[in-house]
Design an enzyme around this catalytic site. Sequence first.
Site, PDB file in Angstrom:
ATOM      1  N   HIS A  96      24.396  44.475  56.368  1.00 15.23           N
ATOM      2  CA  HIS A  96      24.989  44.251  55.291  1.00 15.23           C
ATOM      3  C   HIS A  96      27.084  44.738  56.444  1.00 15.23           C
ATOM      4  O   HIS A  96      26.867  45.338  57.195  1.00 15.23           O
ATOM      5  CB  HIS A  96      25.808  44.958  53.664  1.00 15.23           C
ATOM      6  CG  HIS A  96      26.771  44.218  53.509  1.00 15.23           C
ATOM      7  ND1 HIS A  96      26.668  43.209  52.748  1.00 15.23           N
ATOM      8  CD2 HIS A  96      27.850  45.023  53.180  1.00 15.23           C
ATOM      9  CE1 HIS A  96      27.469  43.518  51.933  1.00 15.23           C
ATOM     10  NE2 HIS A  96      28.389  44.522  52.665  1.00 15.23           N
ATOM     11  N   ASP A 108      28.840  44.394  38.278  1.00 14.88           N
ATOM     12  CA  ASP A 108      30.331  44.818  39.360  1.00 14.88           C
ATOM     13  C   ASP A 108      31.492  43.816  39.363  1.00 14.88           C
ATOM     14  O   ASP A 108      31.950  43.722  39.913  1.00 14.88           O
ATOM     15  CB  ASP A 108      29.167  44.644  40.720  1.00 14.88           C
ATOM     16  CG  ASP A 108      29.804  44.659  42.312  1.00 14.88           C
ATOM     17  OD1 ASP A 108      31.128  45.569  42.570  1.00 14.88           O
ATOM     18  OD2 ASP A 108      30.240  43.666  42.593  1.00 14.88           O
ATOM     19  N   ARG A 128      39.696  45.169  38.653  1.00 21.51           N
ATOM     20  CA  ARG A 128      39.564  45.921  39.739  1.00 21.51           C
ATOM     21  C   ARG A 128      41.351  45.172  40.550  1.00 21.51           C
ATOM     22  O   ARG A 128      42.288  45.981  40.808  1.00 21.51           O
ATOM     23  CB  ARG A 128      38.515  46.584  40.957  1.00 21.51           C
ATOM     24  CG  ARG A 128      37.606  47.396  40.274  1.00 21.51           C
ATOM     25  CD  ARG A 128      37.326  48.014  41.190  1.00 21.51           C
ATOM     26  NE  ARG A 128      37.002  48.034  42.671  1.00 21.51           N
ATOM     27  CZ  ARG A 128      36.184  48.087  43.176  1.00 21.51           C
ATOM     28  NH1 ARG A 128      35.256  46.806  43.565  1.00 21.51           N
ATOM     29  NH2 ARG A 128      36.998  48.511  44.449  1.00 21.51           N
ATOM     30  N   SER A 177      30.486  49.667  44.450  1.00 24.02           N
ATOM     31  CA  SER A 177      29.563  47.975  44.496  1.00 24.02           C
ATOM     32  C   SER A 177      29.478  47.462  45.556  1.00 24.02           C
ATOM     33  O   SER A 177      27.813  46.457  45.430  1.00 24.02           O
ATOM     34  CB  SER A 177      31.638  47.359  44.914  1.00 24.02           C
ATOM     35  OG  SER A 177      30.876  45.787  44.556  1.00 24.02           O
ATOM     36  N   LYS A 209      24.884  46.088  45.253  1.00 22.83           N
ATOM     37  CA  LYS A 209      24.304  44.316  45.231  1.00 22.83           C
ATOM     38  C   LYS A 209      22.853  44.617  46.403  1.00 22.83           C
ATOM     39  O   LYS A 209      22.106  43.955  46.594  1.00 22.83           O
ATOM     40  CB  LYS A 209      25.451  43.700  46.080  1.00 22.83           C
ATOM     41  CG  LYS A 209      26.397  42.701  44.757  1.00 22.83           C
ATOM     42  CD  LYS A 209      27.790  42.597  45.600  1.00 22.83           C
ATOM     43  CE  LYS A 209      29.167  42.962  46.067  1.00 22.83           C
ATOM     44  NZ  LYS A 209      29.633  42.886  45.487  1.00 22.83           N
TER      45      LYS A 209
HETATM   46  N1  URA Z   1      33.374  44.341  48.555  1.00 26.09           N
HETATM   47  C1  URA Z   1      32.846  44.424  47.316  1.00 26.09           C
HETATM   48  O1  URA Z   1      31.651  43.850  47.680  1.00 26.09           O
HETATM   49  N2  URA Z   1      32.938  45.349  46.910  1.00 26.09           N
HETATM   50  C2  URA Z   1      34.289  45.570  46.897  1.00 26.09           C
HETATM   51  O2  URA Z   1      34.946  47.329  45.807  1.00 26.09           O
HETATM   52  C3  URA Z   1      34.930  45.672  48.167  1.00 26.09           C
HETATM   53  C4  URA Z   1      34.378  44.772  49.048  1.00 26.09           C
END
Ligand code: URA
Length: 433
Positions: free
Chosen positions: A82, A161, A168, A183, A187
């Site tokens: 990632h 999220d 946010r 966050s 994923k």
């Molecule tokens: N990328 C994400 O998936 N989440 C965040 O909070 C910031 C960047």
Amino acid sequence: MRMVDIIEKKRDGAPLSEQEIQFVVKGYTSGDIPDYQMSAFAMAVFFQDMTTDERAALTMAMVESGDQIDLSKINGKKVDKHSTGGVGDKTTIALAPLVAAVGVPVAKMSGRGLGHTGGTIDKLESIPGFTVEITNDRFMELVNENKLAVVGQSGNLAPADKKLYGLRDVTATVNSIPLIASSIMSKKIASGADAIVLDVKTGTGAFMKELDQSIILAKAMVDIGNSLGRKTIAIISDMNQPLGYSVGNSLEVMEAIDLLRGQGPEDLRELCLSLGSEMVVLADKASSVKDARTLLEDAIASGAAIEKLKTFIEAQGGDSRIVDDYSILPQAQYEINVEADESGYVAGIVADKIGKAAMVLGAGRATKDAQIDLGVGITLKKKIGEAVSVGDTIAVLHANSENVDQVINMVQGSYTITEEQPQKRPLLYETIS
Ligand code: URA
């Protein structure tokens, strides 16, 4: 349990229990907890931080809010990669066939681009016929047969999220280490990988501009992954200029192919070999990073990596002739030079600005449903450290309109040119495991 008590507890700096965190995430996802209470909670976390246990609990609660992909039908250890997001980051397109060529199963879920950063799926879809619309069963079969398949990300991955991120974004709570780390990791964990290699970008074009903050974020994600039983490693890499030379969908595919042929830009090659070596070790295909790197270098030199890319493209319906003939890929109608408006040395290229310029040409989406133009983009001709004189070509626009004055200004404005030659910056800063 009452949300107001949990907000108060966090506001006063006390750690929350796993049950309290689950209550917050479940309640917010179902709509029982309103946005105003969740906003106050996010702000309390922003100021009071979270312990490693709280971060892991928050991550897991978000994982459990949606689909969890079961990759157990795939043989071997699945290692995911990632990147925290960069411009010109075509790493996945080169790295996935490269590590698959040495036997690492790659079951990749990728997203589309939004805003100025590109998405792997859009880049792959610039290959005529290529599709990511394959069933789950076919996805697993392909990984077992070829060691590599890529699908679009499930819409129901960590929905908590998704909802919290939206909140946010409008409550000035994006830039919080525990919230960003949980966050991203929610994923990754919901996607089913056994181990994770993170490419955490640092610099002007990154989410985290300062190296010390990037290291703190990387450590936070590594701690979450490891505490949830997924061996996680992070590499901090430079984003003070775009990666490689090309920005734009089909242009980036070409550059990734160049790399698999043993050509391609040095920074992209180094990053792919470094991330790839960590993946190979985590997948138990080599016992040291050094041995892993040799395996990957051999796969490039022998042509195994490029053959793997062809097999992968064909298996997902794409025209693999593009590997030998770039003219089959979408091409823009015009090539327009951008000239230096100062003389000196390139000291920086703000990657975000280049990404935005490419977006204005049509390479990226301003809104979720916007159409993109797969053939357009920007090729950089000068990178940090190189000398330029007024009038030299610093970049080439690949455009489908000749009306590009705004984009020329944006590209010129993204370059910092100084009298003194800047000190060479490292591409890779640190590995955190
Ligand atoms: N990328 C994400 O998936 N989440 C965040 O909070 C910031 C960047």
